[in-house]
Motif scaffolding. Structure first.
Motif, short mmCIF file in Angstrom:
data_model
loop_
_atom_site.label_atom_id
_atom_site.label_comp_id
_atom_site.label_asym_id
_atom_site.label_seq_id
_atom_site.Cartn_x
_atom_site.Cartn_y
_atom_site.Cartn_z
N PHE A 99 0.84 -1.10 -0.39
CA PHE A 99 0.17 -0.44 0.57
C PHE A 99 0.56 1.29 0.05
CE2 PHE A 99 -1.73 3.50 2.48
CZ PHE A 99 -2.68 3.67 2.12
N ARG A 100 2.08 1.40 0.64
CA ARG A 100 2.84 2.20 0.82
C ARG A 100 2.77 3.03 -0.51
NH1 ARG A 100 3.57 0.76 6.51
NH2 ARG A 100 5.08 -0.19 5.43
N ALA A 101 3.74 1.59 -1.03
CA ALA A 101 4.69 1.36 -2.02
C ALA A 101 3.47 2.13 -3.50
CB ALA A 101 5.44 0.05 -2.96
N ALA A 102 1.97 1.63 -3.32
CA ALA A 102 1.83 2.12 -4.28
C ALA A 102 0.91 3.54 -3.90
CB ALA A 102 0.38 1.58 -4.52
N VAL A 103 1.16 3.70 -2.92
CA VAL A 103 0.76 5.65 -2.50
C VAL A 103 1.35 6.46 -3.12
CG1 VAL A 103 0.45 6.78 -0.70
CG2 VAL A 103 -1.44 4.60 -0.45
N ARG A 104 2.82 5.89 -2.76
CA ARG A 104 4.27 7.13 -3.44
C ARG A 104 4.31 6.71 -4.53
NH1 ARG A 104 7.97 3.38 -0.39
NH2 ARG A 104 6.94 3.44 1.37
N THR A 105 4.35 5.80 -5.03
CA THR A 105 3.83 5.81 -6.85
C THR A 105 2.47 6.50 -7.07
OG1 THR A 105 4.47 3.18 -7.20
CG2 THR A 105 3.60 4.68 -8.85
N ALA A 106 1.29 6.64 -7.13
CA ALA A 106 0.36 7.51 -7.25
C ALA A 106 1.30 9.26 -6.98
CB ALA A 106 -0.76 7.34 -6.34
N ALA A 107 1.83 9.61 -5.76
CA ALA A 107 1.97 10.53 -5.48
C ALA A 107 3.07 11.46 -6.62
CB ALA A 107 2.37 10.30 -4.44
N TYR A 108 3.91 10.21 -6.87
CA TYR A 108 5.17 10.92 -7.29
C TYR A 108 4.65 10.95 -8.79
CZ TYR A 108 8.86 10.06 -11.13
OH TYR A 108 9.60 10.71 -11.86
N LEU A 109 3.42 10.03 -9.99
CA LEU A 109 2.76 9.93 -10.52
C LEU A 109 2.07 11.39 -10.72
CD1 LEU A 109 1.64 6.50 -11.29
CD2 LEU A 109 3.12 7.66 -13.06
N VAL A 110 1.23 11.93 -10.16
CA VAL A 110 0.53 12.88 -9.66
C VAL A 110 1.36 14.33 -10.21
CG1 VAL A 110 -1.12 14.13 -8.82
CG2 VAL A 110 -1.15 11.69 -8.91
N ARG A 111 2.63 14.31 -9.00
CA ARG A 111 3.33 15.38 -9.52
C ARG A 111 4.41 14.87 -10.55
NH1 ARG A 111 4.93 14.83 -3.85
NH2 ARG A 111 3.17 16.21 -2.63
N ASP A 112 4.45 14.46 -11.22
CA ASP A 112 5.23 14.26 -12.59
C ASP A 112 3.88 14.77 -13.65
OD1 ASP A 112 7.48 13.36 -14.01
OD2 ASP A 112 6.16 11.97 -15.13
N LEU A 113 2.80 14.64 -13.52
CA LEU A 113 2.33 14.85 -14.61
C LEU A 113 2.30 16.64 -14.43
CD1 LEU A 113 0.09 14.81 -16.50
CD2 LEU A 113 -2.03 14.60 -14.74
N ALA A 114 2.73 17.20 -13.48
CA ALA A 114 2.66 18.64 -13.87
C ALA A 114 3.98 18.71 -13.97
CB ALA A 114 2.24 19.05 -12.57
N ARG A 115 4.60 18.08 -13.83
CA ARG A 115 6.36 19.23 -14.12
C ARG A 115 5.96 18.24 -15.05
NH1 ARG A 115 10.56 16.01 -15.12
NH2 ARG A 115 9.74 14.26 -15.28
N GLN A 116 4.97 17.40 -16.43
CA GLN A 116 6.14 17.39 -17.31
C GLN A 116 4.94 18.36 -18.14
OE1 GLN A 116 4.15 13.12 -18.05
NE2 GLN A 116 5.97 12.49 -17.21
N GLU A 117 4.40 19.00 -17.88
CA GLU A 117 3.60 19.77 -18.59
C GLU A 117 4.13 21.21 -18.73
OE1 GLU A 117 0.29 18.80 -20.85
OE2 GLU A 117 2.02 16.87 -19.97
N MET A 118 4.65 21.38 -17.69
CA MET A 118 4.84 23.14 -17.13
C MET A 118 6.25 23.23 -18.77
SD MET A 118 3.72 24.53 -15.33
CE MET A 118 2.72 24.07 -13.86
N PRO A 119 5.69 24.56 -19.35
CA PRO A 119 6.17 24.86 -20.59
C PRO A 119 7.86 24.89 -20.80
CG PRO A 119 4.76 26.32 -20.12
CD PRO A 119 4.70 25.56 -18.60
N THR A 120 8.94 24.18 -19.42
CA THR A 120 9.89 24.49 -19.55
C THR A 120 11.03 24.26 -20.94
OG1 THR A 120 10.53 21.89 -19.17
CG2 THR A 120 10.29 23.64 -17.36
N LEU A 121 12.08 25.02 -21.01
CA LEU A 121 13.04 24.43 -23.03
C LEU A 121 12.70 23.49 -22.60
CD1 LEU A 121 15.54 26.80 -22.32
CD2 LEU A 121 13.15 27.24 -23.42
N LYS A 122 13.17 22.14 -21.48
CA LYS A 122 13.53 20.43 -21.67
C LYS A 122 12.39 20.22 -22.20
CE LYS A 122 14.74 17.07 -19.55
NZ LYS A 122 14.49 16.32 -18.36
N ASN A 123 10.82 20.67 -21.53
CA ASN A 123 9.76 19.88 -22.46
C ASN A 123 9.14 20.66 -23.63
OD1 ASN A 123 9.22 18.71 -20.24
ND2 ASN A 123 7.98 20.30 -18.95
N ILE A 124 9.65 21.88 -23.95
CA ILE A 124 9.86 22.20 -25.65
C ILE A 124 10.50 21.97 -26.64
CG2 ILE A 124 10.06 23.74 -27.19
CD1 ILE A 124 8.86 26.28 -24.61
#
Length: 125
Positions: A99-124
């Motif tokens: 459970f703890r591993a799955a929750v940590r994975t879910a929280a990471y995926l959620v935070r990573d979603l926002a990071r991937q969508e931010m318009p940085t030079l790397k993402n562009i």
């Protein structure tokens, strides 16, 4: 000259909508990750209450997923939904470590979603 004003206005509206959606996504993902971590903390003392929190998180995610799906690819959204559902299932089964591993994975995926969508030079590029 009027055409230029109309085109400029449309571009400004599109830019404003894009900035608003990114700000909303950042705010929502931070809140959702915090809720997931709070549910993980609650699970240590009261697993039944944590299950209720996870059910509320799943319901909230299913509503927000439709909105986010308008401007984000479907596969990251699907992975987040699956991770949230898996964490709830591990808690129902009483598997604390999984459970703890799955929750940590879910929280990471959620935070990573926002990071991937931010318009940085790397993402562009």
């Amino acid at each position: 000259m009027r055409r230029l004003a109309v085109i400029g206005t449309l571009l400004a509206l599109i830019l404003a909508a894009g900035i608003f959606s990114l700000c909303w996504l950042q705010s929502y993902t931070n809140r959702l990750a915090g809720d997931l971590e709070a549910a993980a903390g609650t699970a240590e003392t009261d697993p039944a209450q944590a299950l209720e929190q996870l059910a509320a998180i799943e319901e909230d995610w299913s509503r927000a997923e439709r909105k986010i799906g308008l401007f984000v690819h479907e596969s990251p959204l699907r992975r987040i939904g699956e991770a949230i559902a898996a964490s709830a299932e591990w808690l129902r089964l009483g598997e604390e470590t999984e459970f703890r591993a799955a929750v940590r994975t879910a929280a990471y995926l959620v935070r990573d979603l926002a990071r991937q969508e931010m318009p940085t030079l790397k993402n562009i590029f």
